[in-house]
Design a protein around this motif. Structure first.
Motif, PDB file in Angstrom:
ATOM      1  N   ALA A   1       0.764  -1.168   0.125  1.00  0.00           N
ATOM      2  CA  ALA A   1      -0.099  -0.105  -0.072  1.00  0.00           C
ATOM      3  C   ALA A   1       0.902   1.264  -0.107  1.00  0.00           C
ATOM      4  O   ALA A   1       0.534   1.999  -0.897  1.00  0.00           O
ATOM      5  CB  ALA A   1      -1.006  -0.032   1.128  1.00  0.00           C
ATOM      6  N   LYS A   2       1.979   1.312   0.786  1.00  0.00           N
ATOM      7  CA  LYS A   2       2.775   2.402   1.105  1.00  0.00           C
ATOM      8  C   LYS A   2       3.380   2.618  -0.399  1.00  0.00           C
ATOM      9  O   LYS A   2       3.647   3.811  -0.942  1.00  0.00           O
ATOM     10  CB  LYS A   2       3.762   2.159   2.105  1.00  0.00           C
ATOM     11  N   ASN A   3       3.960   1.635  -0.824  1.00  0.00           N
ATOM     12  CA  ASN A   3       4.725   1.631  -1.977  1.00  0.00           C
ATOM     13  C   ASN A   3       3.732   2.087  -3.265  1.00  0.00           C
ATOM     14  O   ASN A   3       4.459   2.589  -4.245  1.00  0.00           O
ATOM     15  CB  ASN A   3       4.977   0.032  -2.507  1.00  0.00           C
ATOM     16  N   ALA A   4       2.412   1.856  -3.262  1.00  0.00           N
ATOM     17  CA  ALA A   4       1.458   2.424  -4.162  1.00  0.00           C
ATOM     18  C   ALA A   4       1.182   3.838  -4.075  1.00  0.00           C
ATOM     19  O   ALA A   4       0.145   4.319  -4.612  1.00  0.00           O
ATOM     20  CB  ALA A   4       0.436   1.632  -4.131  1.00  0.00           C
ATOM     21  N   GLY A   5       1.533   4.435  -3.106  1.00  0.00           N
ATOM     22  CA  GLY A   5       1.436   5.832  -2.569  1.00  0.00           C
ATOM     23  C   GLY A   5       0.339   6.098  -1.845  1.00  0.00           C
ATOM     24  O   GLY A   5      -0.030   7.300  -1.589  1.00  0.00           O
TER      25      GLY A   5
END
Lengths: 507, 357
Positions: B230-234
């Motif tokens: 999720a974090k990686n996807a912004g």
């Protein structure tokens, strides 16, 4: 008396709904290195798990030293002298080398462990087979190569004569791979027999005597390596011709897209993990970052994609400052990212494929309508991507978890390329994938380059770096220590640089 | 719909309930009570009259809300043990607003009291979410501690400012804040069914829509299933943690409102927790954290709780044993991993036999 130590005859293994192994034969001679070759999901692991007693074959029989055996658990396999060196090491990190080796069959005197004896035994095995280890070192402090030697000694300590190596070179540096190949030669010279599970054709050609090939669960046959070539093997494995040469025109780099200027990052212990890194990636080129795992590659990606803050320096995209911006801002300024660990960072495994396809764009039109998601638009978009990139999934509503690694990776690539990025970061994009999928992914990267995008490729696989990159930087201990061009270098030189040796350009 | 009703998620609870009831029967037999008449009494207590059905529903209502509260946080990967505290804070806020603003017309006063409960509960939950997001403090610890604070803070506020002399409870809330309506009361022969039921059913629908139909829900579920990706996807993980705890707390606060604005018309000085927040954990678990599952699970728990009384009057089963029966149902549901463990070797053996033959 048969001269085969292992004979797996007409092995068939059915699971509900699928036939994982369909009539496979594998015969291993004493003192032989025998490769088991197949794509991901072809059934190699199932076959080896049958030999190691973790599964029972539905049909077929196993003979060990000519005698029919039923191997119904791993202990029985060990009794029969079969040992397995797993791809993911099964070691207790805070324990010492010796403690790990004896774990489960400790030499005891009067109820307490006799460490002196244990150390002596470990040293004996280590000397006999040329497996250099420090018996007193803790696992967490030794290199990956040495950890693997510990795994090998573990099987020998338990009296293994037949060793199964599961993808042993996936985690090693080129130098460590050479060492491992020497160790394997040494082992067979002393009468051991080896089954090597791999999909790396170069290693098979270098070391194996025989190859048994499986394709989609079916035994394709066995062939002596002296009668084979990488092309023949690849064709047998994939079922069609595979090209090893990456067809590409010479790069025509344009202006720089990504610029790093003296970027530094400290870790929790306040040690520099990135040290004054400066480079640029131009439009229309693939820049490869070569290096051994753990030399700052992950941190470099995290810095560019905004997952971790840097302590100094500046990062720009098209002269647009993105230093320490949040990941969404950075993505929106044109950065797409195929992450190193697809399960951890690339996908939400328990989301449907449709949801994963919009993981980075769900908040934009046409998916987001006033705070509500238009799942119809999501499904249509996902369907298009999945078809376009040939992601094999039973339906678009299946969970990402149920897809094979290659198809998961294709899904991620489809999603990232469709963001129309200026810069595509590809971190270990082909890790664990078979030649067919690798070919596809490499051609996608090159195609992006041909569309004048900037591609940053980070890989621990030298061959990949050399094949795909237009320009190569070598990273060592958080620093860029050299720049080379693939046509002017070779894997030996790069390997030395990756080990920290700077190129000495005299004059 | 298969999101809510996965095949496995329906078999396991049914088997669990059955085993729980069987175990309860054994306990009753051991205690010298006839489980058949006792279970009979339980069923007839629930269904015997419109009044009883109404009272059963009154027991179910708060459990739906606390179950939703636990499940909502859980979908975002958070374990909100603080539903109990958020409920008490919500209840206290509803009581205070319900007593204070008597000059308002009912259509302003009642909603205002309900909203006050939701906001208070939301803030109480959001506090734990904020501590997790900004400082990494584990929400299990903070919510347990906030439960204690909520219980004694609520008691203190009622005692110090709103205690009706000569009683152990607050003044009655004004009629304009009450959730009771004549038509519902009459429909169930005077049972304490009120608009709380409607609030709970709206909450069920909102729960489903937020999680499965909105952009916000997509983020919350992504964070819950894999916060790295999720974090990686912004996606901003921290703000989603706070939001999830706030919404979870709101649902708990609404459960509190149904107590003081509905069931009791007032707030009692409580010596202990209501237990509804903790039952909510079991309800969410049994309901597979899905909207419809939670309604069914809350129905089961609420019915057992109310119907258990019947076992007491008719068969004379003591309350302790009734609670053992209810608890064993929860136990078997929570421990469904245990049967898998028990069943697995059997399955493996069968497979082996099949392979050997």
């Amino acid at each position: 008396m048969s001269n085969y130590v292992v004979e797996m005859l007409n092995i068939t293994k059915k699971f509900p709904g699928i036939v994982a192994n369909d009539n496979i034969n594998l015969k291993l001679k004493k003192g032989e290195i025998h490769a088991l070759l197949g794509e991901n999901g072809a059934g190699k692991s199932t076959l080896m798990n049958i030999l190691f007693g973790l599964y029972q074959p539905t049909e077929g029989e196993i003979r060990i030293n000519g005698k029919k055996e039923i191997i119904n658990n791993a202990n029985r396999a060990i009794e029969l002298g079969i040992g397995m060196v797993h791809q993911h090491f099964k070691l207790v990190e805070p324990f010492t080398v010796t403690e790990n080796i004896i774990l489960g069959s400790e030499p005891t005197t009067g109820g307490s462990i006799n460490y002196k004896k244990a150390v002596k035994q470990v040293e004996e095995i280590s000397n006999q087979y040329g497996l250099q280890v420090d018996p007193h070192a803790k696992i967490e402090n030794i290199s990956v190569g040495m950890q693997q030697r510990v795994e090998i000694i573990k099987t020998l300590y338990r009296g293994a004569d037949i060793l199964i190596f599961d993808e042993p070179t996936a985690v090693l540096t080129p130098q460590e791979i050479d060492e491992l190949l020497d160790i394997m030669r040494n082992l067979v010279a002393q009468g051991k027999s080896i089954i090597l599970i791999t999909h790396k054709l170069k290693e098979i050609m270098a070391i194996c005597d025989m190859v048994t090939i499986i394709r989609r669960g079916k035994g394709i046959g066995s062939i002596a390596t002296k009668d084979a070539s990488p092309e023949i093997l690849a064709e047998k494995m994939v079922g069609r011709q595979v090209s090893f040469e990456r067809e590409k025109e010479k790069a025509q780099p344009k202006g720089p897209i990504l610029k790093l200027n003296n970027v530094s990052m400290k870790n929790e212990k306040n040690v520099n993990v990135l040290n004054n890194i400066s480079f640029e990636v131009k439009a229309g080129e693939v820049l490869g970052i070569a290096g051994v795992d753990g030399n700052g590659q992950s941190e470099l990606i995290q810095a560019i994609s905004g997952l971790r803050k840097i302590n100094g320096g500046q990062i720009t995209i098209n002269n647009h400052d993105i230093t320490n911006k949040n990941p969404r801002k950075i993505a929106e300024s044109g950065v797409a990212h195929i992450p190193e660990d697809r399960h951890k960072h690339g996908l939400v495994l328990d989301f449907m494929m449709t949801e994963n396809m919009v993981l980075k764009s769900y908040y934009k039109k046409p998916f987001n309508k006033n705070g509500f998601l238009d799942y119809k638009a999501v499904d249509e978009y996902a369907k298009k991507l999945i078809e376009q990139f040939d992601v094999r999934t039973p339906t678009i509503y299946d969970k990402a978890r149920s897809l094979s690694g290659g198809n998961q990776q294709k899904g991620i690539i489809a999603r990232e390329i469709n963001l129309q990025p200026e810069l595509l970061i590809a971190a270990q994009p082909t890790r664990g994938l078979d030649v067919g999928a690798i070919e596809f992914i490499h051609s996608q990267l090159i195609e992006e380059r041909n569309k004048d995008k900037a591609v940053l490729l980070i890989s621990y696989e030298l061959e990949e770096i050399l094949q795909v990159s237009d320009r190569i930087l070598v990273i060592y201990e958080g620093q860029i220590i050299g720049e080379v061009y693939p046509e002017e270098t070779n894997d030996k030189e790069l390997g030395l640089m990756m080990a920290g040796k700077k190129l000495t350009k005299e004059g | 719909m298969n999101k809510i009703f996965a095949k496995q998620s329906i078999v396991v609870p049914i088997v669990s309930i059955f085993l729980g009831l069987m175990f309860g029967a054994i306990v009753m037999l051991a205690g010298g009570y006839n489980p058949i008449t006792a279970y009979n009494a339980l069923v007839s207590e629930i269904f015997s009259s419109r009044y009883n059905i109404g009272e059963t529903i009154a027991n179910i209502t708060p459990l739906i809300l606390t179950g939703l509260a636990v499940a909502f946080a859980f979908r975002t990967g958070l374990f909100n043990i603080g539903v109990e505290g958020q409920l008490i804070v919500g209840m206290t806020a509803a009581t205070i607003v319900g007593i204070e603003f008597g000059y308002l017309p009912w259509f302003v006063h009642m909603p205002l009291s309900v909203i006050a409960a939701a906001l208070a509960g939301g803030l109480w939950g959001g506090l734990a979410g904020y501590l997790k997001a900004s400082r990494g403090v584990n929400e299990v610890i903070t919510t347990i501690m906030l439960n204690f604070i909520a219980l004694y803070l609520g008691n203190y506020l009622i005692k110090a400012f709103y205690l009706e002399p000569g009683t152990a409870r607050s003044y009655k809330i004004e009629d304009s804040a009450s959730l009771r309506t004549d038509w519902m009361t009459n429909l169930f022969d005077g049972a304490r069914v009120d608009l709380g039921l409607i609030i709970a059913l709206i909450a069920v629908i909102a729960f489903y829509i937020i999680l499965w139909k909105t952009k916000q829900g997509f983020e919350l579920r992504a964070v819950g299933l894999n916060h790295h990706a999720a974090k990686n996807a912004g996606i901003n993980v921290n703000s989603n943690v706070v939001k999830a705890m706030f919404i979870s707390g709101m649902l708990a606060g609404l459960a509190g409102a149904t107590r003081s604005l509905g069931l009791f018309d007032a707030q009692t000085i409580a010596a202990a927790y209501t237990g509804l927040g903790f039952d909510g954990i079991a309800v969410a678990l049994l309901g597979g954290n899905g909207a419809i599952g939670i309604v069914l699970a809350a129905t089961l728990f609420g019915s057992l709780k109310f119907g258990g009384g019947g076992m007491n009057y008719v068969e004379g089963v003591p309350n302790e044993i009734i609670n053992v029966v209810i608890a064993s149902v929860i136990f078997f549901v929570a421990a469904n991993g245990i049967f898998k463990l028990i069943i697995k070797p059997f399955k493996a053996k069968r497979k082996q036999k099949g392979a050997a033959s």
